[in-house]
Motif scaffolding. Structure first.
Motif, PDB file in Angstrom:
ATOM      1  N   SER A   1      35.325 -32.855 -25.170  1.00  0.00           N
ATOM      2  CA  SER A   1      34.257 -31.998 -24.638  1.00  0.00           C
ATOM      3  C   SER A   1      33.168 -32.826 -23.953  1.00  0.00           C
ATOM      4  CB  SER A   1      33.636 -31.185 -25.776  1.00  0.00           C
ATOM      5  OG  SER A   1      34.625 -30.455 -26.476  1.00  0.00           O
ATOM      6  N   THR A   2      32.379 -32.138 -23.126  1.00  0.00           N
ATOM      7  CA  THR A   2      31.196 -32.755 -22.525  1.00  0.00           C
ATOM      8  C   THR A   2      30.022 -32.520 -23.460  1.00  0.00           C
ATOM      9  OG1 THR A   2      32.064 -32.317 -20.306  1.00  0.00           O
ATOM     10  CG2 THR A   2      29.715 -32.817 -20.495  1.00  0.00           C
ATOM     11  N   VAL A   3      29.466 -33.608 -23.995  1.00  0.00           N
ATOM     12  CA  VAL A   3      28.439 -33.505 -25.033  1.00  0.00           C
ATOM     13  C   VAL A   3      27.342 -34.535 -24.785  1.00  0.00           C
ATOM     14  CG1 VAL A   3      30.155 -32.722 -26.738  1.00  0.00           C
ATOM     15  CG2 VAL A   3      29.600 -35.164 -26.570  1.00  0.00           C
ATOM     16  N   ASP A   4      26.266 -34.382 -25.531  1.00  0.00           N
ATOM     17  CA  ASP A   4      25.197 -35.379 -25.546  1.00  0.00           C
ATOM     18  C   ASP A   4      25.768 -36.709 -26.046  1.00  0.00           C
ATOM     19  OD1 ASP A   4      23.044 -37.035 -26.358  1.00  0.00           O
ATOM     20  OD2 ASP A   4      21.799 -35.327 -26.860  1.00  0.00           O
TER      21      ASP A   4
ATOM     22  N   SER B   1      27.684 -37.876 -29.724  1.00  0.00           N
ATOM     23  CA  SER B   1      29.008 -38.488 -29.826  1.00  0.00           C
ATOM     24  C   SER B   1      28.943 -39.802 -30.602  1.00  0.00           C
ATOM     25  CB  SER B   1      29.586 -38.729 -28.426  1.00  0.00           C
ATOM     26  OG  SER B   1      30.914 -39.203 -28.505  1.00  0.00           O
ATOM     27  N   ILE B   2      27.919 -40.594 -30.340  1.00  0.00           N
ATOM     28  CA  ILE B   2      27.744 -41.854 -31.076  1.00  0.00           C
ATOM     29  C   ILE B   2      27.596 -41.577 -32.561  1.00  0.00           C
ATOM     30  CG2 ILE B   2      26.145 -43.775 -31.435  1.00  0.00           C
ATOM     31  CD1 ILE B   2      25.564 -43.581 -28.355  1.00  0.00           C
ATOM     32  N   ALA B   3      26.797 -40.579 -32.894  1.00  0.00           N
ATOM     33  CA  ALA B   3      26.595 -40.238 -34.308  1.00  0.00           C
ATOM     34  C   ALA B   3      27.875 -39.720 -34.943  1.00  0.00           C
ATOM     35  CB  ALA B   3      25.484 -39.203 -34.439  1.00  0.00           C
ATOM     36  N   LEU B   4      28.670 -38.965 -34.189  1.00  0.00           N
ATOM     37  CA  LEU B   4      29.906 -38.418 -34.750  1.00  0.00           C
ATOM     38  C   LEU B   4      30.871 -39.531 -35.138  1.00  0.00           C
ATOM     39  CD1 LEU B   4      31.591 -35.945 -35.476  1.00  0.00           C
ATOM     40  CD2 LEU B   4      32.442 -35.923 -33.112  1.00  0.00           C
ATOM     41  N   GLU B   5      30.919 -40.588 -34.354  1.00  0.00           N
ATOM     42  CA  GLU B   5      31.786 -41.713 -34.711  1.00  0.00           C
ATOM     43  C   GLU B   5      31.435 -42.239 -36.105  1.00  0.00           C
ATOM     44  OE1 GLU B   5      33.458 -45.434 -32.271  1.00  0.00           O
ATOM     45  OE2 GLU B   5      31.299 -45.594 -32.679  1.00  0.00           O
ATOM     46  N   GLY B   6      30.150 -42.381 -36.387  1.00  0.00           N
ATOM     47  CA  GLY B   6      29.726 -42.857 -37.696  1.00  0.00           C
ATOM     48  C   GLY B   6      30.049 -41.881 -38.806  1.00  0.00           C
ATOM     49  N   ARG B   7      29.869 -40.591 -38.546  1.00  0.00           N
ATOM     50  CA  ARG B   7      30.175 -39.586 -39.564  1.00  0.00           C
ATOM     51  C   ARG B   7      31.659 -39.593 -39.927  1.00  0.00           C
ATOM     52  NH1 ARG B   7      27.865 -34.319 -36.789  1.00  0.00           N
ATOM     53  NH2 ARG B   7      28.501 -33.278 -38.742  1.00  0.00           N
TER      54      ARG B   7
ATOM     55  N   TYR C   1      37.765 -42.308 -34.287  1.00  0.00           N
ATOM     56  CA  TYR C   1      37.213 -41.368 -33.313  1.00  0.00           C
ATOM     57  C   TYR C   1      37.331 -41.954 -31.913  1.00  0.00           C
ATOM     58  CZ  TYR C   1      33.563 -38.756 -30.779  1.00  0.00           C
ATOM     59  OH  TYR C   1      32.879 -38.007 -29.864  1.00  0.00           O
ATOM     60  N   ILE C   2      37.725 -41.091 -30.960  1.00  0.00           N
ATOM     61  CA  ILE C   2      37.728 -41.481 -29.550  1.00  0.00           C
ATOM     62  C   ILE C   2      36.848 -40.515 -28.779  1.00  0.00           C
ATOM     63  CG2 ILE C   2      39.093 -41.907 -27.482  1.00  0.00           C
ATOM     64  CD1 ILE C   2      41.448 -42.642 -29.206  1.00  0.00           C
ATOM     65  N   ASP C   3      35.806 -41.047 -28.199  1.00  0.00           N
ATOM     66  CA  ASP C   3      34.901 -40.333 -27.291  1.00  0.00           C
ATOM     67  C   ASP C   3      35.657 -40.223 -25.968  1.00  0.00           C
ATOM     68  OD1 ASP C   3      32.548 -39.408 -26.004  1.00  0.00           O
ATOM     69  OD2 ASP C   3      31.831 -41.449 -25.648  1.00  0.00           O
ATOM     70  N   ALA C   4      36.159 -39.016 -25.617  1.00  0.00           N
ATOM     71  CA  ALA C   4      37.137 -38.930 -24.527  1.00  0.00           C
ATOM     72  C   ALA C   4      36.958 -37.697 -23.645  1.00  0.00           C
ATOM     73  CB  ALA C   4      38.546 -38.942 -25.112  1.00  0.00           C
ATOM     74  N   PRO C   5      35.816 -37.536 -22.991  1.00  0.00           N
ATOM     75  CA  PRO C   5      35.663 -36.406 -22.068  1.00  0.00           C
ATOM     76  C   PRO C   5      36.693 -36.465 -20.946  1.00  0.00           C
ATOM     77  CG  PRO C   5      33.556 -37.486 -22.477  1.00  0.00           C
ATOM     78  CD  PRO C   5      34.604 -38.360 -23.054  1.00  0.00           C
ATOM     79  N   ILE C   6      36.971 -35.310 -20.369  1.00  0.00           N
ATOM     80  CA  ILE C   6      38.027 -35.193 -19.370  1.00  0.00           C
ATOM     81  C   ILE C   6      37.488 -34.577 -18.085  1.00  0.00           C
ATOM     82  CG2 ILE C   6      39.926 -35.124 -21.004  1.00  0.00           C
ATOM     83  CD1 ILE C   6      39.781 -32.100 -21.022  1.00  0.00           C
ATOM     84  N   SER C   7      38.205 -34.811 -16.983  1.00  0.00           N
ATOM     85  CA  SER C   7      37.815 -34.259 -15.695  1.00  0.00           C
ATOM     86  C   SER C   7      39.057 -34.057 -14.839  1.00  0.00           C
ATOM     87  CB  SER C   7      36.834 -35.203 -14.985  1.00  0.00           C
ATOM     88  OG  SER C   7      36.375 -34.634 -13.773  1.00  0.00           O
ATOM     89  N   GLY C   8      38.963 -33.125 -13.900  1.00  0.00           N
ATOM     90  CA  GLY C   8      40.060 -32.916 -12.976  1.00  0.00           C
ATOM     91  C   GLY C   8      40.468 -31.474 -12.801  1.00  0.00           C
ATOM     92  N   GLY C   9      40.062 -30.614 -13.707  1.00  0.00           N
ATOM     93  CA  GLY C   9      40.400 -29.204 -13.579  1.00  0.00           C
ATOM     94  C   GLY C   9      41.701 -28.839 -14.241  1.00  0.00           C
TER      95      GLY C   9
ATOM     96  N   GLY D   1      34.429 -48.780 -23.312  1.00  0.00           N
ATOM     97  CA  GLY D   1      33.657 -49.482 -24.327  1.00  0.00           C
ATOM     98  C   GLY D   1      34.369 -49.450 -25.654  1.00  0.00           C
ATOM     99  N   ASP D   2      33.942 -50.315 -26.569  1.00  0.00           N
ATOM    100  CA  ASP D   2      34.585 -50.390 -27.875  1.00  0.00           C
ATOM    101  C   ASP D   2      33.798 -49.629 -28.942  1.00  0.00           C
ATOM    102  OD1 ASP D   2      32.419 -52.040 -28.203  1.00  0.00           O
ATOM    103  OD2 ASP D   2      33.572 -53.839 -28.706  1.00  0.00           O
ATOM    104  N   ARG D   3      32.865 -48.787 -28.516  1.00  0.00           N
ATOM    105  CA  ARG D   3      32.135 -47.892 -29.394  1.00  0.00           C
ATOM    106  C   ARG D   3      31.946 -46.567 -28.655  1.00  0.00           C
ATOM    107  NH1 ARG D   3      33.177 -51.674 -32.036  1.00  0.00           N
ATOM    108  NH2 ARG D   3      31.922 -52.791 -33.602  1.00  0.00           N
ATOM    109  N   ALA D   4      31.813 -45.497 -29.406  1.00  0.00           N
ATOM    110  CA  ALA D   4      31.594 -44.189 -28.788  1.00  0.00           C
ATOM    111  C   ALA D   4      30.290 -44.177 -27.988  1.00  0.00           C
ATOM    112  CB  ALA D   4      31.557 -43.106 -29.859  1.00  0.00           C
ATOM    113  N   GLY D   5      30.244 -43.317 -26.986  1.00  0.00           N
ATOM    114  CA  GLY D   5      29.040 -43.117 -26.199  1.00  0.00           C
ATOM    115  C   GLY D   5      29.237 -43.345 -24.716  1.00  0.00           C
TER     116      GLY D   5
END
Length: 302
Positions: free
Chosen positions: A96-99, A103-109, A117-125, A163-167
């Motif tokens: 999802s597209t998120v703040d 996303s950084i906080a979710l990785e820690g949780r 956890y993989i921070d992985a927004p998508i694009s392209g339709g 990157g090697d951390r979420a965000g």
């Protein structure tokens, strides 16, 4: 043999991703909040599940393709949420597209629960999601990539590791959305001016799409306007949300975004006027004194 993959959220993008993974040999366990949607997908192959928890119990890689952070919270931590059912060492892929800070906080949780956890927004339709050609903007710890990297590559044509951390994935995505939203708003303004001045919209579209003023968003979204088809592939309210995230991120460091601010107000106006759930090209409807092309039965949206 590949391990089963879970996917939650079978909207326009999620359904395409699920179909791509199924086509590429993955056993899919799916669920969707709308009754009957998962079962309909599973008729062509896969397993329909009643809850995120049921998907999580069966899969060590879980892909979430829902609208926003609030829905993601519900997928993970709501009633019958996935987090409590995921096996230690499993991977949650958030598309999802998120703040970015969320996303950084979710990785820690999730790390506190023994989950990757993989921070992985998508694009392209939706079309590119269904053909496996979408773009993923990802950031994660190496061990998350080790476990889920093959699934990411199967889902998308381009998988950027930022990157090697979420965000970082979410930051790049909202910058992409800044451009997408501004381009749609500018495309609508240009087409509206052409209509106001009596230019043939078909001729204008033909000229612009072969000239320096063209953009991908003009070419794609103004085709929807010419067809008079505002069936939502990406709705007006998506850009109310996404440009809002852009502005919130910039506001935190007092960074000015004059074009994004104006585009956000245009989408807000369209939403308030009753077009919230129409295709985002419906932002053109905020312009006064123009007659928009009407739908014809033999025209279809690209």
């Amino acid at each position: 043999m590949t391990s089963p993959v879970g996917l939650i959220g079978l909207g326009a993008m999620g359904a395409g991703i699920a179909a791509t993974l199924r086509h590429r040999g993955y056993e899919l366990h799916v669920c969707d909040a709308r009754p009957g949607v998962a079962a309909a997908f599973a008729e062509q192959g896969g397993v329909a599940c009643d809850s995120p928890a049921q998907v999580a119990a069966a899969c060590e890689v879980l892909v979430s393709v829902v609208v926003n952070a609030l829905q993601t919270e519900d997928v993970l931590f709501g009633d019958q949420g996935a987090a409590a059912a995921m096996k230690p060492g499993s991977v949650f892929v958030m598309c999802s597209t998120v703040d970015p800070n969320w996303s950084i906080a979710l990785e820690g949780r999730l790390a506190a629960l023994g989950l990757h956890y993989i921070d992985a927004p998508i694009s392209g339709g939706a079309g590119k999601a269904a053909s496996g050609q979408m773009t993923m903007m990802t950031a994660a710890r190496p061990e998350a990539y080790d476990k889920a990297g093959a699934v990411l590559e199967a889902m998308a044509g381009k998988v950027y590791r930022l990157g090697d951390r979420a965000g970082a994935g979410s930051k790049v995505k909202i910058i992409n959305q800044l451009l997408a939203g501004v381009h749609i708003a500018a495309a609508a303004e240009a087409m509206a001016l052409g209509l106001r001045e009596g230019v043939s919209p078909e001729a204008l579209y033909e000229v612009i799409t072969h000239s320096a003023g063209n953009s991908w968003m003009f070419e794609n979204r103004m085709a929807h306007v010419l067809a008079g088809d505002y069936t939502p592939l990406s709705a007006v309210d998506i850009f109310v949300k996404d440009l809002g995230l852009v502005l919130d991120t910039a506001r935190a460091t007092k960074f000015p975004l004059p074009l994004a601010s104006t585009a956000h107000q245009m989408f807000m106006q369209a939403s308030a006027a009753g077009f919230a759930r129409e295709d985002d090209s419906a932002v053109i409807k905020i312009f006064p004194g123009i007659e928009l092309p009407s739908a014809t039965s033999d025209e279809k949206k690209p």
